[in-house]
Design a protein around this motif. Structure first.
Motif, PDB file in Angstrom:
ATOM      1  N   LEU A 239      32.244 -38.543-125.626  1.00 30.71           N
ATOM      2  CA  LEU A 239      31.100 -38.388-126.520  1.00 30.71           C
ATOM      3  C   LEU A 239      30.986 -39.583-127.456  1.00 30.71           C
ATOM      4  CD1 LEU A 239      28.875 -36.263-127.217  1.00 30.71           C
ATOM      5  CD2 LEU A 239      30.394 -35.495-129.050  1.00 30.71           C
ATOM      6  N   HIS A 240      32.120 -40.121-127.872  1.00 33.80           N
ATOM      7  CA  HIS A 240      32.114 -41.335-128.696  1.00 33.80           C
ATOM      8  C   HIS A 240      31.397 -42.474-127.959  1.00 33.80           C
ATOM      9  CE1 HIS A 240      33.611 -44.618-131.213  1.00 33.80           C
ATOM     10  NE2 HIS A 240      34.047 -45.199-130.113  1.00 33.80           N
ATOM     11  N   LYS A 241      31.636 -42.572-126.676  1.00 34.83           N
ATOM     12  CA  LYS A 241      31.040 -43.648-125.889  1.00 34.83           C
ATOM     13  C   LYS A 241      29.584 -43.376-125.536  1.00 34.83           C
ATOM     14  CE  LYS A 241      35.518 -44.883-123.824  1.00 34.83           C
ATOM     15  NZ  LYS A 241      36.336 -44.892-122.590  1.00 34.83           N
ATOM     16  N   ASN A 242      29.214 -42.105-125.432  1.00 38.70           N
ATOM     17  CA  ASN A 242      27.850 -41.749-125.053  1.00 38.70           C
ATOM     18  C   ASN A 242      27.391 -40.530-125.852  1.00 38.70           C
ATOM     19  OD1 ASN A 242      25.394 -41.516-123.830  1.00 38.70           O
ATOM     20  ND2 ASN A 242      26.183 -40.966-121.803  1.00 38.70           N
ATOM     21  N   PRO A 243      27.076 -40.713-127.138  1.00 41.26           N
ATOM     22  CA  PRO A 243      26.780 -39.568-128.011  1.00 41.26           C
ATOM     23  C   PRO A 243      25.499 -38.815-127.675  1.00 41.26           C
ATOM     24  CG  PRO A 243      26.391 -41.640-129.154  1.00 41.26           C
ATOM     25  CD  PRO A 243      27.070 -41.992-127.870  1.00 41.26           C
ATOM     26  N   THR A 244      24.632 -39.388-126.844  1.00 40.25           N
ATOM     27  CA  THR A 244      23.377 -38.699-126.506  1.00 40.25           C
ATOM     28  C   THR A 244      23.474 -37.907-125.210  1.00 40.25           C
ATOM     29  OG1 THR A 244      22.529 -40.646-125.321  1.00 40.25           O
ATOM     30  CG2 THR A 244      22.035 -40.479-127.686  1.00 40.25           C
ATOM     31  N   ASP A 245      24.643 -37.881-124.587  1.00 34.16           N
ATOM     32  CA  ASP A 245      24.828 -37.164-123.321  1.00 34.16           C
ATOM     33  C   ASP A 245      24.633 -35.657-123.543  1.00 34.16           C
ATOM     34  OD1 ASP A 245      25.953 -35.804-121.067  1.00 34.16           O
ATOM     35  OD2 ASP A 245      27.143 -37.578-120.584  1.00 34.16           O
ATOM     36  N   ARG A 246      23.525 -35.114-123.063  1.00 36.63           N
ATOM     37  CA  ARG A 246      23.206 -33.703-123.303  1.00 36.63           C
ATOM     38  C   ARG A 246      24.206 -32.768-122.639  1.00 36.63           C
ATOM     39  NH1 ARG A 246      16.598 -33.248-122.575  1.00 36.63           N
ATOM     40  NH2 ARG A 246      16.038 -34.645-124.317  1.00 36.63           N
ATOM     41  N   ALA A 247      24.602 -33.116-121.423  1.00 36.61           N
ATOM     42  CA  ALA A 247      25.543 -32.262-120.701  1.00 36.61           C
ATOM     43  C   ALA A 247      26.886 -32.203-121.429  1.00 36.61           C
ATOM     44  CB  ALA A 247      25.735 -32.780-119.274  1.00 36.61           C
ATOM     45  N   LEU A 248      27.306 -33.341-121.979  1.00 31.86           N
ATOM     46  CA  LEU A 248      28.569 -33.380-122.701  1.00 31.86           C
ATOM     47  C   LEU A 248      28.470 -32.601-124.012  1.00 31.86           C
ATOM     48  CD1 LEU A 248      31.401 -34.529-122.472  1.00 31.86           C
ATOM     49  CD2 LEU A 248      30.587 -36.641-123.531  1.00 31.86           C
ATOM     50  N   ARG A 249      27.355 -32.737-124.694  1.00 32.92           N
ATOM     51  CA  ARG A 249      27.149 -31.961-125.916  1.00 32.92           C
ATOM     52  C   ARG A 249      27.206 -30.461-125.614  1.00 32.92           C
ATOM     53  NH1 ARG A 249      22.568 -34.371-130.001  1.00 32.92           N
ATOM     54  NH2 ARG A 249      23.236 -36.546-130.081  1.00 32.92           N
ATOM     55  N   TRP A 250      26.573 -30.068-124.535  1.00 28.78           N
ATOM     56  CA  TRP A 250      26.559 -28.648-124.160  1.00 28.78           C
ATOM     57  C   TRP A 250      27.964 -28.176-123.807  1.00 28.78           C
ATOM     58  CZ3 TRP A 250      27.824 -26.192-119.535  1.00 28.78           C
ATOM     59  CH2 TRP A 250      27.525 -24.832-119.475  1.00 28.78           C
ATOM     60  N   SER A 251      28.705 -29.003-123.071  1.00 32.11           N
ATOM     61  CA  SER A 251      30.059 -28.630-122.663  1.00 32.11           C
ATOM     62  C   SER A 251      30.969 -28.423-123.869  1.00 32.11           C
ATOM     63  CB  SER A 251      30.638 -29.718-121.755  1.00 32.11           C
ATOM     64  OG  SER A 251      31.976 -29.437-121.423  1.00 32.11           O
ATOM     65  N   ILE A 252      30.855 -29.306-124.875  1.00 32.75           N
ATOM     66  CA  ILE A 252      31.695 -29.199-126.064  1.00 32.75           C
ATOM     67  C   ILE A 252      31.149 -28.146-127.027  1.00 32.75           C
ATOM     68  CG2 ILE A 252      32.657 -30.482-128.022  1.00 32.75           C
ATOM     69  CD1 ILE A 252      32.431 -33.010-126.352  1.00 32.75           C
ATOM     70  N   GLY A 253      29.839 -27.925-126.967  1.00 31.28           N
ATOM     71  CA  GLY A 253      29.224 -26.948-127.852  1.00 31.28           C
ATOM     72  C   GLY A 253      28.885 -27.497-129.215  1.00 31.28           C
ATOM     73  N   ILE A 254      28.328 -28.722-129.242  1.00 31.16           N
ATOM     74  CA  ILE A 254      27.969 -29.335-130.523  1.00 31.16           C
ATOM     75  C   ILE A 254      26.551 -29.897-130.442  1.00 31.16           C
ATOM     76  CG2 ILE A 254      30.308 -29.854-131.293  1.00 31.16           C
ATOM     77  CD1 ILE A 254      28.204 -32.589-129.740  1.00 31.16           C
ATOM     78  N   ASP A 255      26.033 -30.315-131.601  1.00 29.15           N
ATOM     79  CA  ASP A 255      24.718 -30.949-131.644  1.00 29.15           C
ATOM     80  C   ASP A 255      24.821 -32.280-132.374  1.00 29.15           C
ATOM     81  OD1 ASP A 255      24.954 -30.301-134.321  1.00 29.15           O
ATOM     82  OD2 ASP A 255      23.411 -28.734-134.287  1.00 29.15           O
ATOM     83  N   GLY A 256      23.682 -32.788-132.820  1.00 26.84           N
ATOM     84  CA  GLY A 256      23.669 -34.099-133.451  1.00 26.84           C
ATOM     85  C   GLY A 256      24.420 -34.186-134.763  1.00 26.84           C
ATOM     86  N   GLU A 257      24.614 -33.070-135.455  1.00 25.29           N
ATOM     87  CA  GLU A 257      25.374 -33.100-136.709  1.00 25.29           C
ATOM     88  C   GLU A 257      26.792 -33.615-136.472  1.00 25.29           C
ATOM     89  OE1 GLU A 257      24.158 -32.234-139.903  1.00 25.29           O
ATOM     90  OE2 GLU A 257      22.278 -32.331-138.783  1.00 25.29           O
ATOM     91  N   PHE A 258      27.316 -33.367-135.299  1.00 21.35           N
ATOM     92  CA  PHE A 258      28.650 -33.843-134.936  1.00 21.35           C
ATOM     93  C   PHE A 258      28.588 -35.134-134.126  1.00 21.35           C
ATOM     94  CE2 PHE A 258      32.373 -34.082-132.164  1.00 21.35           C
ATOM     95  CZ  PHE A 258      33.417 -33.756-133.016  1.00 21.35           C
ATOM     96  N   ALA A 259      27.657 -35.224-133.197  1.00 21.40           N
ATOM     97  CA  ALA A 259      27.649 -36.329-132.235  1.00 21.40           C
ATOM     98  C   ALA A 259      27.055 -37.618-132.793  1.00 21.40           C
ATOM     99  CB  ALA A 259      26.890 -35.918-130.978  1.00 21.40           C
TER     100      ALA A 259
END
Length: 280
Positions: A239-259
Motif C-alpha cells: 500500500l505504501h508503494k501503491n496507495p490508490t490500489d482499490r483492491a488492496l485497500r479493500w483487502s486491508i479494510g481501510i480508506d484514504g484516511e489511512f492510505a
C-alpha cells in the motif's frame, strides 16, 4: 525563519537499530515529514534522554516556534535516569510556553510530565492499524482533528498507553483498544496536542516495525503465526508503494484516511496551522 525542535527519546543503540531497519531514527523521520510540510523551516533534533545530551532551559526552547516529541521504545513508567531526563525536558517545554505536538510515546511523555499516568496496555498491543478511532464531543470541535470523519483508522504500534490524563488534559479521541487516542494537555505555560498513533510515519515504516516486532505481536495474541504478521506487513508495504490500489485497500479494510499521505498527516498539518496562535 520558522524553526522547530524535534525531541527523540530513543537511546543511541535504539536509534542505530531503527536506522538499520527503516533508514532513519524517529527524530529523522519527523524532520523529513516537517521538511515536506514546511519547506525552508529550520529543524533541529535533540536527544534529551541521552546521558551526554544538551540540557535545554525554557528560555532556550522559547527560541523555537514549536516542539515535536517522537515515538520510541521508552516506558515512561519506569524509574530510570533516561526517563527522568526526558520528563525534565518536557516540563521545560511546558514552562517555555512553546506549543508542542507528540505521537505515541510523545503523548505518554507529555501526559506523565504534567502529572498523568501511563501504563502497559493490560490486554494486548495495538499494531499496524488503529481501527475506528472516534472523536469525543470535545474532539469533534477541536482544531487538532479538523477534517477527520466521525471514525477513522491510523498507523499505530504500541504496547503502552496513557491510563489517566493530568489535570488540564482534555480527551479528544478514543477507540476500542486505547481510550486515550488523542488529547490536549495544558500545563504550566504550555499547551500540547498529541495522538497515540503515528501520523508522521510512512506506511513502509509501519511495515518495517511489524516485522521487527513480530515475536511481540505473537506473544500479545495479535497473530497465531509469524507468517500472519509478515503477510500484514507485506500488504502495508504494498500500500505504501501503491496507495490508490482499490483492491488492496479493500483487502486491508481501510480508506484514504489511512492510505493517503496528506490525510494520514492531518493532525500534524492542523497543528502547524495553529501553532502560532497556541503560543502562550
Amino acid at each position: 525563519m520558522t524553526s522547530y525542535l524535534v525531541a527523540q527519546s530513543e537511546l543511541p543503540e535504539e536509534r542505530e537499530k531503527r536506522r538499520e531497519r527503516a533508514g532513519k531514527s524517529a527524530g529523522e523521520t519527523y524532520k523529513a515529514t516537517l521538511e515536506q510540510l514546511q519547506p525552508g523551516a529550520r529543524i533541529d533534533i535533540a536527544s534529551p534522554a541521552d546521558a551526554d545530551s544538551r540540557r535545554f532551559r525554557p528560555n532556550e526552547i522559547a527560541d523555537y516556534d514549536a516542539v515535536f516529541i517522537t515515538g520510541s521504545p521508552m516506558h515512561v513508567y519506569h524509574e530510570t535516569a533516561e526517563v527522568d531526563r526526558q520528563l525534565d525536558f518536557m516540563r521545560a517545554v511546558f514552562a517555555s510556553g512553546v506549543p508542542s505536538f507528540g505521537s505515541c510515546a510523545g503523548l505518554q511523555v507529555a501526559a506523565a510530565a504534567a502529572g498523568g499516568k501511563v501504563r502497559r496496555m493490560p490486554e494486548r498491543m495495538e499494531a499496524g492499524i488503529a481501527r475506528r478511532i472516534s472523536a469525543t464531543q470535545a474532539g469533534r470541535k477541536h482544531p487538532l482533528l479538523a477534517g477527520r470523519p466521525g471514525s477513522w483508522d491510523a498507523p499505530a504500534i504500541h504496547g503502552d498507553e496513557v491510563e489517566e490524563l493530568p489535570c488540564g488534559g482534555t480527551l479528544l479521541a478514543s477507540n476500542g483498544a486505547t481510550r486515550i487516542q488523542a488529547a490536549e494537555i495544558k500545563y504550566d505555560k504550555g499547551i500540547f496536542w498529541g495522538v497515540q498513533y503515528h501520523p508522521e510515519l510512512a506506511l513502509g515504516e509501519i511495515a518495517v516495525a511489524l516485522r521487527a516486532q513480530a515475536d511481540d505481536l505473537l506473544e500479545a495474541g495479535l497473530a497465531n503465526a509469524k507468517e500472519q504478521v509478515l503477510s500484514r506487513a507485506d500488504e502495508i508495504e504494498a500500500l505504501h508503494k501503491n496507495p490508490t490500489d482499490r483492491a488492496l485497500r479493500w483487502s486491508i479494510g481501510i480508506d484514504g484516511e489511512f492510505a493517503d499521505e496528506r490525510q494520514r498527516r492531518r493532525e500534524i498539518v492542523n497543528f502547524l496551522g495553529c501553532a502560532s496562535q497556541l503560543r502562550r
